[in-house]
Design a protein around this motif. Structure first.
Motif, PDB file in Angstrom:
ATOM      1  N   GLY B  15      81.810  34.404  28.193  1.00 45.80           N
ATOM      2  CA  GLY B  15      80.498  34.918  28.656  1.00 45.80           C
ATOM      3  C   GLY B  15      79.939  33.693  29.110  1.00 45.80           C
ATOM      4  N   PRO B  17      77.719  31.203  30.824  1.00 47.94           N
ATOM      5  CA  PRO B  17      76.912  31.217  32.153  1.00 47.94           C
ATOM      6  C   PRO B  17      77.434  30.142  33.046  1.00 47.94           C
ATOM      7  CG  PRO B  17      75.331  31.192  30.273  1.00 47.94           C
ATOM      8  CD  PRO B  17      76.666  30.868  29.811  1.00 47.94           C
ATOM      9  N   GLN B  31      70.418  23.291  25.230  1.00 52.81           N
ATOM     10  CA  GLN B  31      71.591  24.049  25.387  1.00 52.81           C
ATOM     11  C   GLN B  31      72.720  23.078  26.017  1.00 52.81           C
ATOM     12  OE1 GLN B  31      70.612  27.102  28.261  1.00 52.81           O
ATOM     13  NE2 GLN B  31      69.013  27.986  26.755  1.00 52.81           N
ATOM     14  N   LEU B  60      78.474  36.492  19.781  1.00 55.94           N
ATOM     15  CA  LEU B  60      77.957  37.220  21.083  1.00 55.94           C
ATOM     16  C   LEU B  60      78.154  38.682  20.954  1.00 55.94           C
ATOM     17  CD1 LEU B  60      79.893  35.267  23.537  1.00 55.94           C
ATOM     18  CD2 LEU B  60      77.353  34.983  23.106  1.00 55.94           C
ATOM     19  N   ARG B  65      71.299  41.397  20.454  1.00 54.58           N
ATOM     20  CA  ARG B  65      71.246  40.508  21.678  1.00 54.58           C
ATOM     21  C   ARG B  65      70.348  41.004  22.563  1.00 54.58           C
ATOM     22  NH1 ARG B  65      75.436  37.672  23.864  1.00 54.58           N
ATOM     23  NH2 ARG B  65      73.804  36.873  25.101  1.00 54.58           N
ATOM     24  N   ALA B  69      70.899  38.579  28.311  1.00 53.19           N
ATOM     25  CA  ALA B  69      71.717  37.498  27.922  1.00 53.19           C
ATOM     26  C   ALA B  69      71.097  36.020  27.792  1.00 53.19           C
ATOM     27  CB  ALA B  69      73.192  37.623  28.798  1.00 53.19           C
ATOM     28  N   TYR B  72      72.245  33.511  25.017  1.00 48.16           N
ATOM     29  CA  TYR B  72      73.467  33.022  25.081  1.00 48.16           C
ATOM     30  C   TYR B  72      73.655  31.872  24.210  1.00 48.16           C
ATOM     31  CZ  TYR B  72      78.132  31.696  26.095  1.00 48.16           C
ATOM     32  OH  TYR B  72      79.655  31.506  26.151  1.00 48.16           O
ATOM     33  N   TYR B  73      72.783  30.921  24.574  1.00 49.24           N
ATOM     34  CA  TYR B  73      72.896  29.510  23.831  1.00 49.24           C
ATOM     35  C   TYR B  73      72.417  29.579  22.274  1.00 49.24           C
ATOM     36  CZ  TYR B  73      75.476  27.110  27.326  1.00 49.24           C
ATOM     37  OH  TYR B  73      76.458  26.612  28.167  1.00 49.24           O
ATOM     38  N   CYS B  75      73.296  32.220  20.478  1.00 48.04           N
ATOM     39  CA  CYS B  75      74.555  32.671  19.794  1.00 48.04           C
ATOM     40  C   CYS B  75      75.491  31.434  19.823  1.00 48.04           C
ATOM     41  CB  CYS B  75      75.257  33.709  20.837  1.00 48.04           C
ATOM     42  SG  CYS B  75      74.308  35.236  20.841  1.00 48.04           S
ATOM     43  N   TRP B  76      75.330  30.567  20.671  1.00 47.94           N
ATOM     44  CA  TRP B  76      76.238  29.316  20.626  1.00 47.94           C
ATOM     45  C   TRP B  76      75.811  28.341  19.494  1.00 47.94           C
ATOM     46  CZ3 TRP B  76      79.903  27.854  24.840  1.00 47.94           C
ATOM     47  CH2 TRP B  76      80.341  26.273  24.540  1.00 47.94           C
TER      48      TRP B  76
END
Lengths: 210, 123
Positions: B15, B17, B31, B60, B65, B69, B72-73, B75-76
């Protein structure tokens, strides 16, 4: 805020780290102490991307302003909302203002005290934007700074310097080059460079850097 | 300097980006820093690509969530935090405490000055 207004907001507040910013710094501290990462190498990797990614967002904003008069008007009136409508929003709630270049006026953005920058539309600031020489000289001698970037403007064109703050950040909307009437927004966006949206560059119809 | 070509396994993170050129896309500097740290740890063999992908996927596909999205970061960073604690590089408590210290340091630093951990008020 135009620079000669001297209404600096810089002194009004201290810094703030979001939970994510602080956690990333904490990870970096631990991993550096353990010898598992090298902060200089992290910077190098970050720099690899900084010129490539974010400015695409800003370029789409510019191209939409060039092709849709209603959007340009919205951008003039409320840049924060107009830009957010494309999905580009700052996480820190900073406000945006779009400053339009015209045949009479060229706009240049700077952050004299640190490196406030419209991340949501331009990504990460280039190294020179954060460096003291640009921050100092952009205000004192904008014409000289522009010349060093290869941009020589006629004396008749007024240069306005906008000093960014943590709360208010600027995006320069460059002039649409002649000879691009046949291009759609996506093609136009390809012509718009990061420097043009900072004001240290102009947009050319051939997509050259300057 | 590390080139994007040398970090290909992490660019395959689920996923991720990406820009039109296929490079990772970041909205904010932290990020990119989180990404770059993960790249380095992977290069040093601290964890394998499959270990990373497993932990990232769990974050993720967890509950809560955002639909767009844009987290995303988040979650990272959660995945990276978990992995370094699971590998006993640091403890959860130490990491949480250090995170809070950084926030205190930021608050205590005048705008425009570099934020350093030492700026956090003593306790």
């Amino acid at each position: 805020m135009q620079h000669d207004d001297h209404h600096h907001h810089h002194d009004d507040h201290d810094n703030h780290f979001s939970e994510m910013q602080a956690r990333v710094k904490a990870l970096e501290t631990v991993l550096t102490q353990k010898g598992l990462i090298d902060p200089a190498a992290i910077d190098a990797i970050v720099e690899t991307y900084e010129t490539k990614i974010g400015p695409r967002n800003g370029a789409r904003v510019v191209a939409k302003a060039w092709t849709e008069p209603d959007f340009a008007e919205w951008l003039t009136r409320d840049a924060t909302a107009a830009i957010a409508s494309l999905g580009y929003t700052g996480r820190q709630g900073e406000h945006m203002r779009a400053v339009f270049n015209t045949p009479e006026t060229h706009n240049l953005i700077v952050c004299t005290l640190c490196s406030c920058y419209p991340w949501a539309v331009l990504g990460l600031p280039p190294v020179w934007y954060k460096a003291p020489p640009y921050r100092a000289r952009a205000v004192i001698d904008p014409r000289g700074v522009l010349a060093e970037f290869g941009v020589t403007l006629p004396e008749s064109i007024k240069i306005r310097v906008w000093d960014s703050t943590a709360e208010l950040r600027y995006l320069v909307i460059p002039e649409r080059p002649s000879g691009t009437e046949h291009l759609d927004a996506e093609r136009l966006a390809d012509l718009v460079t990061r420097d043009a949206m900072i004001g240290t560059g102009l947009v050319s119809s051939s997509g050259d850097v300057r | 300097m590390t080139t994007p070509d040398a970090i290909s396994p992490l660019v395959l993170s689920p996923g991720l980006p990406k820009s039109r050129e296929g490079d990772p896309a970041f909205a904010e500097p932290w990020q990119a820093e989180a990404f770059a740290m993960t790249v380095q740890l992977h290069e040093k063999g601290v964890f394998s690509w499959s270990e990373w992908a497993e932990v990232l996927s769990q974050e993720l596909y967890g509950p809560g969530r955002r639909a767009d999205a844009s987290d995303y970061y988040d979650c990272w960073v959660a995945a990276l935090s978990r992995l370094v604690t699971e590998l006993s590089i640091t403890s959860r408590a130490d990491l949480d405490q250090l995170t809070q210290r950084w926030q205190e340091a930021a608050e205590a630093t005048p705008h425009g000055a570099p934020i350093r951990l030492e700026n956090a008020p003593g306790r």
